[in-house]
Design a protein around this motif. Sequence first.
Motif, PDB file in Angstrom:
ATOM      1  N   ILE A 161       0.838  -1.205   0.000  1.00  0.00           N
ATOM      2  CA  ILE A 161       0.000   0.000   0.000  1.00  0.00           C
ATOM      3  C   ILE A 161       0.871   1.251   0.000  1.00  0.00           C
ATOM      4  CG2 ILE A 161      -1.625   1.354   1.385  1.00  0.00           C
ATOM      5  CD1 ILE A 161      -2.865  -1.312   2.292  1.00  0.00           C
ATOM      6  N   ALA A 162       1.919   1.240   0.838  1.00  0.00           N
ATOM      7  CA  ALA A 162       2.827   2.387   0.892  1.00  0.00           C
ATOM      8  C   ALA A 162       3.535   2.594  -0.444  1.00  0.00           C
ATOM      9  CB  ALA A 162       3.850   2.184   2.010  1.00  0.00           C
ATOM     10  N   ALA A 163       3.933   1.490  -1.089  1.00  0.00           N
ATOM     11  CA  ALA A 163       4.590   1.591  -2.392  1.00  0.00           C
ATOM     12  C   ALA A 163       3.636   2.160  -3.436  1.00  0.00           C
ATOM     13  CB  ALA A 163       5.087   0.215  -2.831  1.00  0.00           C
ATOM     14  N   LEU A 164       2.368   1.737  -3.379  1.00  0.00           N
ATOM     15  CA  LEU A 164       1.371   2.271  -4.309  1.00  0.00           C
ATOM     16  C   LEU A 164       1.216   3.775  -4.129  1.00  0.00           C
ATOM     17  CD1 LEU A 164      -0.842   1.839  -6.431  1.00  0.00           C
ATOM     18  CD2 LEU A 164      -2.425   1.339  -4.553  1.00  0.00           C
ATOM     19  N   GLY A 165       1.170   4.216  -2.863  1.00  0.00           N
ATOM     20  CA  GLY A 165       1.070   5.652  -2.601  1.00  0.00           C
ATOM     21  C   GLY A 165       2.258   6.413  -3.134  1.00  0.00           C
ATOM     22  N   LEU A 166       3.431   5.789  -3.055  1.00  0.00           N
ATOM     23  CA  LEU A 166       4.637   6.437  -3.573  1.00  0.00           C
ATOM     24  C   LEU A 166       4.570   6.559  -5.093  1.00  0.00           C
ATOM     25  CD1 LEU A 166       7.141   7.447  -1.996  1.00  0.00           C
ATOM     26  CD2 LEU A 166       8.304   5.347  -2.714  1.00  0.00           C
ATOM     27  N   ILE A 167       4.033   5.521  -5.750  1.00  0.00           N
ATOM     28  CA  ILE A 167       3.954   5.521  -7.211  1.00  0.00           C
ATOM     29  C   ILE A 167       2.949   6.554  -7.724  1.00  0.00           C
ATOM     30  CG2 ILE A 167       3.273   4.136  -9.211  1.00  0.00           C
ATOM     31  CD1 ILE A 167       4.392   1.689  -7.691  1.00  0.00           C
ATOM     32  N   ILE A 168       1.770   6.593  -7.077  1.00  0.00           N
ATOM     33  CA  ILE A 168       0.731   7.508  -7.549  1.00  0.00           C
ATOM     34  C   ILE A 168       0.821   8.876  -6.862  1.00  0.00           C
ATOM     35  CG2 ILE A 168      -0.782   5.573  -8.080  1.00  0.00           C
ATOM     36  CD1 ILE A 168      -2.437   6.284  -5.624  1.00  0.00           C
ATOM     37  N   GLN A 169       1.830   9.041  -5.985  1.00  0.00           N
ATOM     38  CA  GLN A 169       2.057  10.318  -5.312  1.00  0.00           C
ATOM     39  C   GLN A 169       0.855  10.726  -4.455  1.00  0.00           C
ATOM     40  OE1 GLN A 169       5.192  12.693  -6.230  1.00  0.00           O
ATOM     41  NE2 GLN A 169       5.698  10.526  -6.063  1.00  0.00           N
ATOM     42  N   PHE A 170       0.406   9.797  -3.595  1.00  0.00           N
ATOM     43  CA  PHE A 170      -0.725  10.058  -2.700  1.00  0.00           C
ATOM     44  C   PHE A 170      -0.255   9.797  -1.276  1.00  0.00           C
ATOM     45  CE2 PHE A 170      -5.013   8.784  -0.931  1.00  0.00           C
ATOM     46  CZ  PHE A 170      -5.535  10.072  -0.951  1.00  0.00           C
ATOM     47  N   THR A 171      -0.079  10.863  -0.509  1.00  0.00           N
ATOM     48  CA  THR A 171       0.575  10.760   0.800  1.00  0.00           C
ATOM     49  C   THR A 171      -0.144   9.860   1.818  1.00  0.00           C
ATOM     50  OG1 THR A 171      -0.507  12.808   1.536  1.00  0.00           O
ATOM     51  CG2 THR A 171       1.698  12.994   0.569  1.00  0.00           C
ATOM     52  N   PRO A 172      -1.494   9.855   1.906  1.00  0.00           N
ATOM     53  CA  PRO A 172      -2.124   9.011   2.930  1.00  0.00           C
ATOM     54  C   PRO A 172      -1.762   7.531   2.801  1.00  0.00           C
ATOM     55  CG  PRO A 172      -3.700  10.605   2.108  1.00  0.00           C
ATOM     56  CD  PRO A 172      -2.502  10.708   1.226  1.00  0.00           C
ATOM     57  N   LEU A 173      -1.633   7.036   1.575  1.00  0.00           N
ATOM     58  CA  LEU A 173      -1.298   5.626   1.394  1.00  0.00           C
ATOM     59  C   LEU A 173       0.129   5.341   1.857  1.00  0.00           C
ATOM     60  CD1 LEU A 173      -2.878   4.747  -2.083  1.00  0.00           C
ATOM     61  CD2 LEU A 173      -3.791   4.318   0.206  1.00  0.00           C
ATOM     62  N   THR A 174       1.059   6.200   1.476  1.00  0.00           N
ATOM     63  CA  THR A 174       2.454   5.973   1.848  1.00  0.00           C
ATOM     64  C   THR A 174       2.666   6.138   3.352  1.00  0.00           C
ATOM     65  OG1 THR A 174       3.238   6.707  -0.315  1.00  0.00           O
ATOM     66  CG2 THR A 174       4.831   6.719   1.481  1.00  0.00           C
ATOM     67  N   ILE A 175       2.156   7.225   3.898  1.00  0.00           N
ATOM     68  CA  ILE A 175       2.321   7.465   5.332  1.00  0.00           C
ATOM     69  C   ILE A 175       1.609   6.397   6.145  1.00  0.00           C
ATOM     70  CG2 ILE A 175       1.784   9.052   7.217  1.00  0.00           C
ATOM     71  CD1 ILE A 175       2.147  11.353   5.226  1.00  0.00           C
ATOM     72  N   GLY A 176       0.377   6.068   5.752  1.00  0.00           N
ATOM     73  CA  GLY A 176      -0.378   5.050   6.482  1.00  0.00           C
ATOM     74  C   GLY A 176       0.256   3.671   6.381  1.00  0.00           C
ATOM     75  N   GLY A 177       0.725   3.326   5.177  1.00  0.00           N
ATOM     76  CA  GLY A 177       1.335   2.012   4.996  1.00  0.00           C
ATOM     77  C   GLY A 177       2.563   1.818   5.860  1.00  0.00           C
ATOM     78  N   ILE A 178       3.421   2.838   5.909  1.00  0.00           N
ATOM     79  CA  ILE A 178       4.632   2.740   6.735  1.00  0.00           C
ATOM     80  C   ILE A 178       4.277   2.829   8.218  1.00  0.00           C
ATOM     81  CG2 ILE A 178       6.828   3.827   7.301  1.00  0.00           C
ATOM     82  CD1 ILE A 178       6.972   4.806   4.401  1.00  0.00           C
ATOM     83  N   SER A 179       3.375   3.743   8.563  1.00  0.00           N
ATOM     84  CA  SER A 179       3.030   3.967   9.968  1.00  0.00           C
ATOM     85  C   SER A 179       2.383   2.751  10.615  1.00  0.00           C
ATOM     86  CB  SER A 179       2.091   5.182  10.092  1.00  0.00           C
ATOM     87  OG  SER A 179       2.725   6.363   9.631  1.00  0.00           O
ATOM     88  N   PHE A 180       1.606   1.971   9.843  1.00  0.00           N
ATOM     89  CA  PHE A 180       0.977   0.773  10.395  1.00  0.00           C
ATOM     90  C   PHE A 180       1.787  -0.491  10.114  1.00  0.00           C
ATOM     91  CE2 PHE A 180      -2.696   3.651  10.058  1.00  0.00           C
ATOM     92  CZ  PHE A 180      -3.160   3.559  11.359  1.00  0.00           C
ATOM     93  N   GLY A 181       2.597  -0.457   9.065  1.00  0.00           N
ATOM     94  CA  GLY A 181       3.414  -1.619   8.750  1.00  0.00           C
ATOM     95  C   GLY A 181       4.472  -1.891   9.800  1.00  0.00           C
ATOM     96  N   LEU A 182       5.136  -0.844  10.287  1.00  0.00           N
ATOM     97  CA  LEU A 182       6.196  -1.028  11.280  1.00  0.00           C
ATOM     98  C   LEU A 182       5.649  -1.539  12.618  1.00  0.00           C
ATOM     99  CD1 LEU A 182       9.107  -0.915  12.060  1.00  0.00           C
ATOM    100  CD2 LEU A 182       8.920   1.556  12.386  1.00  0.00           C
ATOM    101  N   PRO A 183       4.556  -0.999  13.166  1.00  0.00           N
ATOM    102  CA  PRO A 183       4.008  -1.591  14.393  1.00  0.00           C
ATOM    103  C   PRO A 183       3.533  -3.035  14.211  1.00  0.00           C
ATOM    104  CG  PRO A 183       3.179   0.631  14.100  1.00  0.00           C
ATOM    105  CD  PRO A 183       3.890   0.278  12.836  1.00  0.00           C
ATOM    106  N   ALA A 184       2.997  -3.369  13.022  1.00  0.00           N
ATOM    107  CA  ALA A 184       2.600  -4.751  12.769  1.00  0.00           C
ATOM    108  C   ALA A 184       3.814  -5.666  12.814  1.00  0.00           C
ATOM    109  CB  ALA A 184       1.900  -4.867  11.410  1.00  0.00           C
ATOM    110  N   LEU A 185       4.920  -5.223  12.228  1.00  0.00           N
ATOM    111  CA  LEU A 185       6.163  -5.984  12.313  1.00  0.00           C
ATOM    112  C   LEU A 185       6.640  -6.085  13.758  1.00  0.00           C
ATOM    113  CD1 LEU A 185       8.093  -4.522   9.258  1.00  0.00           C
ATOM    114  CD2 LEU A 185       7.473  -6.916   9.565  1.00  0.00           C
ATOM    115  N   GLY A 186       6.498  -4.994  14.506  1.00  0.00           N
ATOM    116  CA  GLY A 186       6.913  -5.005  15.901  1.00  0.00           C
ATOM    117  C   GLY A 186       6.153  -6.027  16.719  1.00  0.00           C
ATOM    118  N   LEU A 187       4.831  -6.074  16.542  1.00  0.00           N
ATOM    119  CA  LEU A 187       4.024  -7.050  17.277  1.00  0.00           C
ATOM    120  C   LEU A 187       4.371  -8.470  16.848  1.00  0.00           C
ATOM    121  CD1 LEU A 187       1.844  -7.662  19.312  1.00  0.00           C
ATOM    122  CD2 LEU A 187       0.116  -7.226  17.552  1.00  0.00           C
ATOM    123  N   ALA A 188       4.640  -8.654  15.563  1.00  0.00           N
ATOM    124  CA  ALA A 188       5.041  -9.981  15.074  1.00  0.00           C
ATOM    125  C   ALA A 188       6.339 -10.433  15.730  1.00  0.00           C
ATOM    126  CB  ALA A 188       5.195  -9.952  13.551  1.00  0.00           C
TER     127      ALA A 188
END
Length: 222
Positions: free
Chosen positions: A113-140
């Motif tokens: 999702i974050a990569a898609l936001g980077l490609i289409i230049q849409f900040t909510p997807l990139t920021i949200g993808g990274i912001s939620f991806g890292l805590p998900a990795l942390g819990l894992a």
Amino acid sequence: MNTSEASTRWFPRLPGTRTTAAWAMVAAGTLWIAHGYFLFMMPYGPDALWREDLGYMTILSPGLFLLYGLPGVLAVLLTAWGLRSCLPALVPAGALNRAARILGLAALVFGVIAALGLIIQFTPLTIGGISFGLPALGLALFLAGLALGRASEGFGAGPGFLRAVLIVTGCLGMATLLVRPMIYALGLLPPVSGTAVLALIGVAWVSLGISMRQATASSPAR
């Protein structure tokens, strides 16, 4: 079908050798450090501006948005792939293992999702993808550390150290869910604190990748 085979059937490993996946974590650790520097210090100026009327950030400089966001996107994708590839060799099969691998898959989805936001230049997807991806990795990682701690015997060299790295890295990853709001929304922390937190996460991922490389090299293939 035994428990390990069933786990592999329903939550298959992603392609790639465990050694390659472990080194991917090392590379991702350096990317987390770079991402923290670009995200919070913005050395070349701001890449986006918050718009109250829209409710999200709009891009000021597409080039800077790509430069600042790419390390974080790659870090999420590499760490999620590496984690899911290495977990079956390190953590005993069971509920915690399955939960950790599901969270790893969720992090991978957030990375896409974050990569898609980077490609289409849409900040909510990139920021949200990274912001939620890292805590998900942390819990894992945290769950994987707990599962490894319950094992009757360690896997590979230094299982105690590996368990500690898993848990500490996991706690740091989960804590990032609060760092950005505390810096930008509440103003309780200076931006350099965010850089420091992501630098610690980067160092932890490098240590984790090296530890998993040693452990997977010593553990029997499954």
